[in-house]
Design an enzyme around this catalytic site. Structure first.
Site, PDB file in Angstrom:
ATOM      1  N   HIS A  25      -7.421  17.089 -23.133  1.00 46.41           N
ATOM      2  CA  HIS A  25      -7.103  16.783 -24.537  1.00 46.41           C
ATOM      3  C   HIS A  25      -7.588  17.882 -25.487  1.00 46.41           C
ATOM      4  CE1 HIS A  25      -6.246  13.038 -22.672  1.00 46.41           C
ATOM      5  NE2 HIS A  25      -7.442  12.512 -22.739  1.00 46.41           N
ATOM      6  N   ASP A  36     -13.358  15.394 -18.170  1.00 54.22           N
ATOM      7  CA  ASP A  36     -12.619  14.221 -18.637  1.00 54.22           C
ATOM      8  C   ASP A  36     -11.890  14.497 -19.957  1.00 54.22           C
ATOM      9  OD1 ASP A  36     -11.904  11.384 -18.585  1.00 54.22           O
ATOM     10  OD2 ASP A  36     -13.349  11.116 -20.211  1.00 54.22           O
ATOM     11  N   ASP A  40       0.874  -1.172   0.000  1.00 56.70           N
ATOM     12  CA  ASP A  40       0.000   0.000   0.000  1.00 56.70           C
ATOM     13  C   ASP A  40       0.911   1.221   0.000  1.00 56.70           C
ATOM     14  OD1 ASP A  40      -1.613   2.110   0.501  1.00 56.70           O
ATOM     15  OD2 ASP A  40      -2.641   1.221   2.236  1.00 56.70           O
TER      16      ASP A  40
HETATM   17  C1  BG6 Z   1      -8.999   9.513 -21.620  1.00 54.53           C
HETATM   18  C2  BG6 Z   1     -10.396   9.689 -21.109  1.00 54.53           C
HETATM   19  O1  BG6 Z   1      -8.166  10.517 -21.123  1.00 54.53           O
HETATM   20  O2  BG6 Z   1      -9.000   9.576 -23.044  1.00 54.53           O
HETATM   21  C3  BG6 Z   1     -11.330   8.634 -21.703  1.00 54.53           C
HETATM   22  O3  BG6 Z   1     -10.395   9.561 -19.687  1.00 54.53           O
HETATM   23  C4  BG6 Z   1     -11.220   8.632 -23.215  1.00 54.53           C
HETATM   24  O4  BG6 Z   1     -12.664   8.866 -21.305  1.00 54.53           O
HETATM   25  C5  BG6 Z   1      -9.765   8.564 -23.659  1.00 54.53           C
HETATM   26  O5  BG6 Z   1     -11.941   7.514 -23.691  1.00 54.53           O
HETATM   27  C6  BG6 Z   1      -9.656   8.734 -25.158  1.00 54.53           C
HETATM   28  O6  BG6 Z   1      -8.333   8.478 -25.563  1.00 54.53           O
HETATM   29  P1  BG6 Z   1      -8.019   7.949 -27.015  1.00 54.53           P
HETATM   30  O7  BG6 Z   1      -6.539   7.967 -27.105  1.00 54.53           O
HETATM   31  O8  BG6 Z   1      -8.610   6.568 -27.104  1.00 54.53           O
HETATM   32  O9  BG6 Z   1      -8.688   8.889 -27.958  1.00 54.53           O
END
Ligand code: BG6
Length: 484
Positions: free
Chosen positions: A236, A231, A90
């Site tokens: 991104h 998210d 842990d």
């Molecule tokens: C992650 C998110 O950061 O990116 C997910 O938490 C998402 O929800 C994923 O599905 C998408 O990544 P990629 O590379 O598959 O487009």
């Protein structure tokens, strides 16, 4: 990984080593690097998790998961397996970290990868420090999300910053490791063609789409807390926006690039209670059909009432000289009809058509489409003459000028492969700096506060459609539409 002239082997510790991210993405990335002999030659890898197990059972687990994704080359697997070890502790407890320190032993550089719930980052950092694992040879790699809002991200950043310097912290946004994302930077800054056109004078608008056919499914306990805004948009999408919108950095080095991205984030116009209804769309999927298969609604998946959005679209304004009046339309969602990550740079129409009325319907404004997924392409559409003769005189057509990367080098790399190599080399250019994360949260907090103030709840959309109807209405003024 350079070991700074110290003795001892390089060590990579994967915290959360038996978790989904490690098994699906991180260990396969390490395997592929092994295939290409790109891993530091003396690297040891220690998977750490709470579950029972030992080196042998861990190797068996990793081997089984690898087999699901690739035809495993036995020689490369044998080399990787020889590096692998497992420790069941842990890591939020000092005793656990002390056992890890013992297992790590004499070492050169040490990379500790946090594939853990961010709520554990603070306690784990303290335990690592108590065990003497946060010295100058250590690098900490942090997965997103760093926090759930500005305040919690500041706390997490402060907890990590209390044990290591910023130059030892590598905050991952795996989109930055994708080949075409890096190509976008090359396209903009390794050609003279685009930069003079890359502004409000020539560009009408920009679209950024990250569409997923995946449902939320088993991830709902995490997802329900975050939603699409936190998210996907906070990280991104805003990273892609920054790479499209930033000024040329003075060099391709960590601070120069990240300084420019932060300037873009600071220029994002905040939403207010009055603008948010018109300029954003919030959606949640209900039952529908995706890729021929029936899908449950989000509420059925989570089994309780929820106001978490699974779709977001927004019209973002960047308040600076370059982008004044050029909207950036962002959209992302789960259970959409297509898996597609795409940036569309739509240029303005011709100021005047010299070819006569007959060609009015032939004319399309130039468009640069950067496809990141599922294919990796960059396509510029250009107008040219239709071949042959016509009684009506010259006619025009639009044709694509295409750079396709898919065929250029065999297997498509996992984004994490590039990022691992950069961590081993100590290059932070493709990692997110503390002020960047916090500035992005500031913008996102503004969106969620405006949603709350204007009582905006997610509108339903059927799984397998492109989000709520209002998503088309968001972009349609001025005759614009989402690229099909
Ligand atoms: C992650 C998110 O950061 O990116 C997910 O938490 C998402 O929800 C994923 O599905 C998408 O990544 P990629 O590379 O598959 O487009």
């Amino acid at each position: 990984m350079t070991n700074d002239g110290e003795n001892g082997r390089e060590v990579l510790v994967l915290l959360g080593g038996a978790g989904d991210l490690a098994l699906r993405m991180l260990l396969p990335s390490l395997y592929f690097l092994e295939v290409d002999r790109l891993l530091p030659h003396d690297l040891r890898i220690i998977g750490v998790a709470r579950g029972e197990g030992d080196g042998d059972s861990y190797k068996a687990l990793v081997r089984e998961q690898l087999g699901k994704r690739a035809t495993v080359e036995e020689a490369a697997w044998a080399r990787l397996a020889a590096r692998l070890d497992y420790l069941s502790v842990d890591m939020t407890q000092n005793e656990g970290a002390a056992l890890l320190a013992e297992r790590v032993g004499e070492h050169g550089s040490l990379v500790v990868y946090f594939a853990l719930s961010p709520s554990l980052y603070g306690p784990v950092c303290n335990a690592l420090q108590a065990a003497g694992l946060t010295g100058p040879k250590s690098r900490l790699v942090l997965e997103k999300p760093i926090g759930r809002d500005l305040e919690s991200s500041r706390k997490t950043n402060a907890a990590v910053g209390a044990v290591v310097g910023e130059e030892q912290i590598f905050r991952i946004d795996h989109y930055l490791g994708k080949e075409t994302v890096q190509n976008l930077t090359a396209l903009r800054f390794a050609n003279v063609l685009f930069e003079p056109l890359w502004d409000r004078n020539t560009i009408d608008h920009v679209q950024i789409t990250i569409a997923e056919t995946e449902k939320v499914g088993d991830r709902w306990p995490y997802y329900d807390e975050y939603g699409a805004l936190r998210d996907m948009v906070q990280n991104h999408m805003l990273q892609l926006l920054c790479l499209v919108a930033m000024e040329a950095p003075s060099g391709f080095d960590p601070d120069a690039v990240r300084d420019e991205k932060v300037k873009v984030l600071r220029s994002l116009r905040p939403f207010s209670k009055d603008t948010v209804a018109h300029d954003t769309v919030r959606g949640q999927y209900v039952a529908g059909v995706v890729e021929g298969g029936a899908r449950e609604g989000y509420l059925e998946e989570v089994g309780k009432a929820s106001k978490t959005e699974t779709f977001v679209a927004m019209k973002v304004a960047i308040d600076n000289w370059r982008w004044d009046g050029v909207p950036f339309f962002l959209r992302t969602g789960k259970n959409l009809p297509d898996r597609r990550t795409q940036i569309v740079v739509q240029f303005k129409p011709l100021p005047h058509n010299i070819f006569g009325q007959a060609t009015d319907g032939d004319l399309f404004s130039n468009r640069l489409v950067i496809d990141l997924q599922p294919d990796e392409n960059i396509v510029l559409t250009l107008m040219n003459k239709r071949p042959g003769l016509s009684e009506e005189g010259m006619r025009l057509q639009s044709l694509p000028l295409s750079l396709s990367f898919s065929q250029s080098g065999g297997r498509r790399r996992i984004a994490y492969e590039k990022l691992f190599l950069d961590v081993f080399r100590g290059d932070r250019t493709l990692f997110v700096r503390r002020d960047e994360v916090e500035q992005a949260w500031k913008f996102i907090d503004g969106v969620s506060a405006a949603w709350a103030a204007a009582n905006i709840e997610p509108a339903p959309y059927a799984a397998g459609t492109w989000g709520p109807q209002s998503s088309s209405a968001l972009i349609s003024p001025g005759g614009r539409s989402w690229k099909a």
